[in-house]
Design a protein around this motif. Structure first.
Motif, mmCIF file in Angstrom:
data_model
loop_
_atom_site.group_PDB
_atom_site.id
_atom_site.type_symbol
_atom_site.label_atom_id
_atom_site.label_comp_id
_atom_site.label_asym_id
_atom_site.label_seq_id
_atom_site.Cartn_x
_atom_site.Cartn_y
_atom_site.Cartn_z
ATOM 1 N N PHE A 291 19.313 -6.623 7.012
ATOM 2 C CA PHE A 291 19.007 -7.541 5.871
ATOM 3 C C PHE A 291 17.973 -8.580 6.466
ATOM 4 O O PHE A 291 16.850 -8.753 5.967
ATOM 5 N N GLY A 292 18.400 -8.975 7.714
ATOM 6 C CA GLY A 292 17.612 -10.087 8.684
ATOM 7 C C GLY A 292 15.882 -9.560 8.862
ATOM 8 O O GLY A 292 15.100 -10.094 8.685
ATOM 9 N N PHE A 293 16.120 -8.110 9.095
ATOM 10 C CA PHE A 293 14.927 -7.497 9.535
ATOM 11 C C PHE A 293 13.947 -7.416 8.407
ATOM 12 O O PHE A 293 12.910 -7.753 8.308
ATOM 13 N N THR A 294 14.599 -6.962 7.295
ATOM 14 C CA THR A 294 13.864 -6.766 5.922
ATOM 15 C C THR A 294 13.057 -8.100 5.729
ATOM 16 O O THR A 294 11.921 -8.118 5.229
ATOM 17 N N VAL A 295 14.016 -9.137 5.721
ATOM 18 C CA VAL A 295 13.606 -10.468 5.321
ATOM 19 C C VAL A 295 12.329 -10.876 6.039
ATOM 20 O O VAL A 295 11.270 -11.417 5.525
ATOM 21 N N MET A 296 12.536 -10.707 7.433
ATOM 22 C CA MET A 296 11.591 -11.186 8.264
ATOM 23 C C MET A 296 10.204 -10.340 7.769
ATOM 24 O O MET A 296 9.076 -10.969 8.004
ATOM 25 N N GLY A 297 10.318 -9.070 7.677
ATOM 26 C CA GLY A 297 9.222 -8.355 7.410
ATOM 27 C C GLY A 297 8.312 -8.682 5.994
ATOM 28 O O GLY A 297 7.009 -8.806 6.080
ATOM 29 N N ARG A 298 9.350 -9.158 5.088
ATOM 30 C CA ARG A 298 8.558 -9.388 3.960
ATOM 31 C C ARG A 298 8.061 -10.737 3.866
ATOM 32 O O ARG A 298 6.782 -11.125 3.464
ATOM 33 N N VAL A 299 8.650 -11.653 4.997
ATOM 34 C CA VAL A 299 7.984 -12.965 5.086
ATOM 35 C C VAL A 299 6.701 -12.704 5.981
ATOM 36 O O VAL A 299 5.842 -13.574 5.613
ATOM 37 N N LEU A 301 4.644 -10.237 5.584
ATOM 38 C CA LEU A 301 3.698 -9.925 4.572
ATOM 39 C C LEU A 301 3.302 -11.302 3.566
ATOM 40 O O LEU A 301 1.969 -11.167 3.366
ATOM 41 N N LEU A 302 4.218 -12.031 3.477
ATOM 42 C CA LEU A 302 4.018 -13.163 2.685
ATOM 43 C C LEU A 302 2.887 -13.848 3.382
ATOM 44 O O LEU A 302 2.041 -14.658 2.856
ATOM 45 N N ALA A 303 3.283 -14.247 4.605
ATOM 46 C CA ALA A 303 2.231 -14.944 5.316
ATOM 47 C C ALA A 303 0.879 -14.413 5.642
ATOM 48 O O ALA A 303 -0.078 -15.068 5.589
ATOM 49 N N ALA A 304 0.703 -13.015 5.523
ATOM 50 C CA ALA A 304 -0.364 -12.490 5.495
ATOM 51 C C ALA A 304 -1.196 -12.695 4.264
ATOM 52 O O ALA A 304 -2.551 -12.885 4.277
ATOM 53 N N ARG A 305 -0.618 -12.666 3.177
ATOM 54 C CA ARG A 305 -1.319 -12.980 1.877
ATOM 55 C C ARG A 305 -1.584 -14.422 1.715
ATOM 56 O O ARG A 305 -2.548 -14.498 1.318
ATOM 57 N N VAL A 306 -0.866 -15.348 2.295
ATOM 58 C CA VAL A 306 -1.195 -16.676 2.215
ATOM 59 C C VAL A 306 -2.389 -16.894 3.041
ATOM 60 O O VAL A 306 -3.140 -17.674 2.906
ATOM 61 N N GLU A 307 -2.353 -16.268 4.360
ATOM 62 C CA GLU A 307 -3.425 -16.265 5.268
ATOM 63 C C GLU A 307 -4.909 -15.773 4.674
ATOM 64 O O GLU A 307 -5.870 -16.336 4.827
ATOM 65 N N PHE A 308 -4.452 -14.832 3.897
ATOM 66 C CA PHE A 308 -5.595 -14.105 2.983
ATOM 67 C C PHE A 308 -6.372 -15.201 2.202
ATOM 68 O O PHE A 308 -7.503 -15.403 2.036
ATOM 69 N N VAL B 121 -4.595 -2.481 -2.053
ATOM 70 C CA VAL B 121 -3.695 -3.457 -1.024
ATOM 71 C C VAL B 121 -3.315 -4.652 -1.368
ATOM 72 O O VAL B 121 -2.252 -5.122 -1.232
ATOM 73 N N PRO B 122 -4.088 -5.569 -1.993
ATOM 74 C CA PRO B 122 -3.625 -6.942 -2.230
ATOM 75 C C PRO B 122 -2.348 -6.742 -3.189
ATOM 76 O O PRO B 122 -1.595 -7.611 -3.254
ATOM 77 N N ILE B 123 -2.441 -5.825 -4.413
ATOM 78 C CA ILE B 123 -1.429 -5.930 -5.203
ATOM 79 C C ILE B 123 -0.069 -5.549 -4.585
ATOM 80 O O ILE B 123 0.925 -6.067 -4.753
ATOM 81 N N THR B 124 -0.141 -4.209 -3.821
ATOM 82 C CA THR B 124 0.771 -3.684 -3.165
ATOM 83 C C THR B 124 1.610 -4.693 -1.982
ATOM 84 O O THR B 124 2.795 -4.922 -2.097
ATOM 85 N N ALA B 125 0.594 -5.390 -1.548
ATOM 86 C CA ALA B 125 1.200 -6.200 -0.308
ATOM 87 C C ALA B 125 1.660 -7.337 -0.938
ATOM 88 O O ALA B 125 3.006 -7.942 -0.364
ATOM 89 N N THR B 126 1.150 -7.919 -1.998
ATOM 90 C CA THR B 126 1.842 -9.147 -2.731
ATOM 91 C C THR B 126 3.024 -8.764 -3.284
ATOM 92 O O THR B 126 3.983 -9.624 -3.232
ATOM 93 N N MET B 127 3.037 -7.645 -3.773
ATOM 94 C CA MET B 127 4.402 -7.141 -4.648
ATOM 95 C C MET B 127 5.604 -6.982 -3.332
ATOM 96 O O MET B 127 6.627 -7.896 -3.827
ATOM 97 N N ALA B 129 5.546 -8.970 -0.668
ATOM 98 C CA ALA B 129 5.863 -10.028 -0.220
ATOM 99 C C ALA B 129 6.651 -11.017 -1.184
ATOM 100 O O ALA B 129 7.460 -11.699 -0.773
ATOM 101 N N LEU B 130 6.409 -10.807 -2.506
ATOM 102 C CA LEU B 130 7.261 -11.159 -3.262
ATOM 103 C C LEU B 130 8.769 -11.033 -3.232
ATOM 104 O O LEU B 130 9.498 -11.881 -3.628
#
Lengths: 333, 233
Positions: A291-299, A301-308, B121-127, B129-130
């Protein structure tokens, strides 16, 4: 105010902020490309009857904005590095799609549903294209119509053996039978290729899972419970020995107790029950770690999208120094 | 006939794959069956695409609720397919420059690569990330330290999460060297290397046994549920 009016106000404010951002300072959301002219001399082909010729095109590669700014400062007339309309539109589309997906955090809305519908169509076509060029062309068409494929698409295509050609004709027949699934009357015919897929998958899975999972994981569990670690002088180092041995014991006990928990042929009572309970504890730790690992991975990814959004699109941050030259030029004047 | 032939096809194909792993003489047979499998699986994408088009076209023609999104799906599907199959914007491979179709479909500058980079890539990565928000929200609602097992799960998740952040390093950085094993970042590594390894190993062994048993049931014709109509024994 009605919710729709609220949204209009929010969107208008966001649009105004983006507009201000776009026309202030360095601007935002632009992509630059560098031209690389390529010319290839093609020898005459007597077999195809084509004369010797020269083929040329321009390859455009994305470059950081600072390369464009530097080139413009050095020579405002330069055309080697240019603004790319196509890639800039792509960047804005990617930003819109990213925001559209994020908007689902508020609630389901047309922008999210648009992005969702788009991804269904795009990903279906994407995987179909990959399957076509990576499998159907080199394997199926390369065996069934080798001359055509060799002359137009894959000149390096290897000669196919007779067995391979026969097998690919069989694959073509099975593939056509599979497509009968779309017909209401002949749908039962698709059961034959489906049976082939099921059979091959079953045969493959037995071997791969037993070989790479069951055997390798079992072998890796056979660890020395007393692991002697020696120092540079050859004497047994106490602390590393204790830690390594403890680690090995914990792994062996963990695997055995978890397997006991999975073993349902014996009632979980007495020694078996206690062992299974230890197994549950191990499994809970494993799930917690997962769970911790998954959350870290998602976060991440979230950081990468925000950086984008903030770096590539809005140009508000510059962690990798893509635009640093202009910043310096602005300071220097 | 409708059930017997598929059953024998599955049995013969499966045992051919199985034999090729044990008998060197049949190794090439296994490879050939593998190639046929890959081609049929690739053609299955065409089936999927046909099914997608059929369902969405029906939705549009009936003007069902949300039919506009079905149009979006169909248009995006058609554009991507055209870009990919037609290799639009792709330059030839410099080694075979006379052949316009010899270029890599995913090369930079092509429309297919553009759709991948700016659409897929943007859609799958954001999904994905969500999911960070939804996983955290679900955990907040569901996780309660009611018993030993729940405490273990919660505390492990907490240690692994904190141990991989800067906050974790700061929080336990004051611990002396002789107790450095208790620092969150080290504790996190120890949990991953020992307890997580043991638990995952048992799960993998269990899955392998389950897959092998299920596959054998199919190959021996004991399990026929894949043929539908509840024909499982």
């Amino acid at each position: 105010m009605k919710p729709s009016r609220n949204w209009i106000v929010v969107l208008a404010v966001v649009a105004a902020l983006i507009g201000i951002r776009a026309f202030s300072g360095q601007g935002m959301g632009r992509v630059f490309v560098k031209a690389e002219p390529i010319t290839v001399q093609v020898a005459a082909d007597a077999r195809m009857g084509t004369p010797a010729q020269s083929v040329s095109w321009t390859r455009w590669s994305a470059v950081p904005a600072k390369a464009y700014f530097a080139a413009e400062r050095a020579n405002p007339q330069q055309t080697e590095i240019q603004f790319s309309w196509a890639r800039t539109m792509g960047l804005w589309l990617a930003a819109f799609l990213t925001l559209a997906i994020f908007s689902f955090m508020y609630r389901d809305n047309p922008a999210y549903r648009f992005a969702e519908a788009a991804i269904v169509g795009v990903s279906a076509a994407y995987w179909m294209t990959i399957g076509f060029w990576d499998t159907i062309v080199p394997k199926l068409l390369g065996s069934v119509w080798p001359n055509f494929v060799k002359a137009n698409i894959l000149p390096s295509l290897a000669e196919q053996s007779t067995v391979q050609v026969v097998a690919m004709w069989a694959a073509l027949v099975l593939g056509i039978m599979l497509l009968m699934r779309l017909s209401s009357k002949g749908a039962w015919i698709s059961m034959w290729p489906l049976a082939f897929i099921i059979g091959v998958t079953a045969g493959l899975k037995i071997v791969s899972h037993v070989e790479s999972d069951l055997l390798q994981q079992s072998v890796a569990t056979f660890k020395p419970l007393l692991a002697l670690e020696r120092g540079a002088d050859g004497a047994v180092a106490m602390a590393p020995t204790v830690w390594l041995s403890l680690r090995n014991v914990l792994i062996v006990v963990g695997v055995l107790s978890c397997l006991t928990y999975f073993f349902f042929s014996v009632e979980h009572k007495g020694l078996v029950g206690r062992s299974a309970r230890v197994g549950v504890w191990y499994l809970m730790i494993t799930f917690g770690a997962a769970f911790g690992f998954t959350v870290m991975g998602r976060v991440a990814l979230l950081a990468a999208r925000v950086e984008f959004l903030f770096d590539d699109w809005l140009w508000l941050i510059d962690p990798s120094g893509k635009r640093v030259v202009e910043t310096l030029s602005m300071v220097v004047g | 006939m409708k059930r017997l032939v598929p059953l024998w096809i599955a049995i013969i194909a499966g045992f051919a794959m199985l034999l090729s792993a044990f008998l060197p003489a049949t190794e090439s047979l296994g490879e050939t069956f593998g190639d046929v499998f890959n081609v049929v699986a690739a053609i299955a994408f065409v089936l999927g695409a046909g099914s997608l088009a059929k369902i969405n076209l029906a939705k549009v023609s009936r003007k069902d609720q949300g039919w506009g999104y079905a149009v979006v799906t169909l248009v995006c599907f058609a554009i991507t397919l055209l870009a990919g199959l037609g290799k639009i914007g792709v330059h030839p491979n410099p080694n075979f420059a006379a052949l316009p179709w010899s270029g890599d479909k995913e090369s930079e500058g092509g429309l297919f690569a553009w759709i991948y980079e700016y659409g897929l890539v943007p859609i799958t990565a954001t999904m994905f990330a969500l999911l960070a928000f939804y996983v955290a929200s679900a955990a907040f609602r569901a996780f309660r330290a009611k018993n030993v097992e729940a405490v273990l799960l919660l505390s492990t998740a907490f240690i692994v999460l904190l141990g991989r952040t800067f906050a974790g390093v700061v929080l336990t950085g004051w611990l002396p060297d002789w107790a450095s094993g208790l620092r969150l970042e080290n504790l996190s590594v120890y949990i991953m290397q020992v307890f997580n390894t043991a638990g995952n190993r048992a799960i993998i062994i269990g899955i392998a046994l389950g897959v092998a048993a299920t596959s054998l049931r199919i190959l021996l014709g004991v399990d026929r549920s894949w043929m539908g109509s509840g024909d499982a024994k």
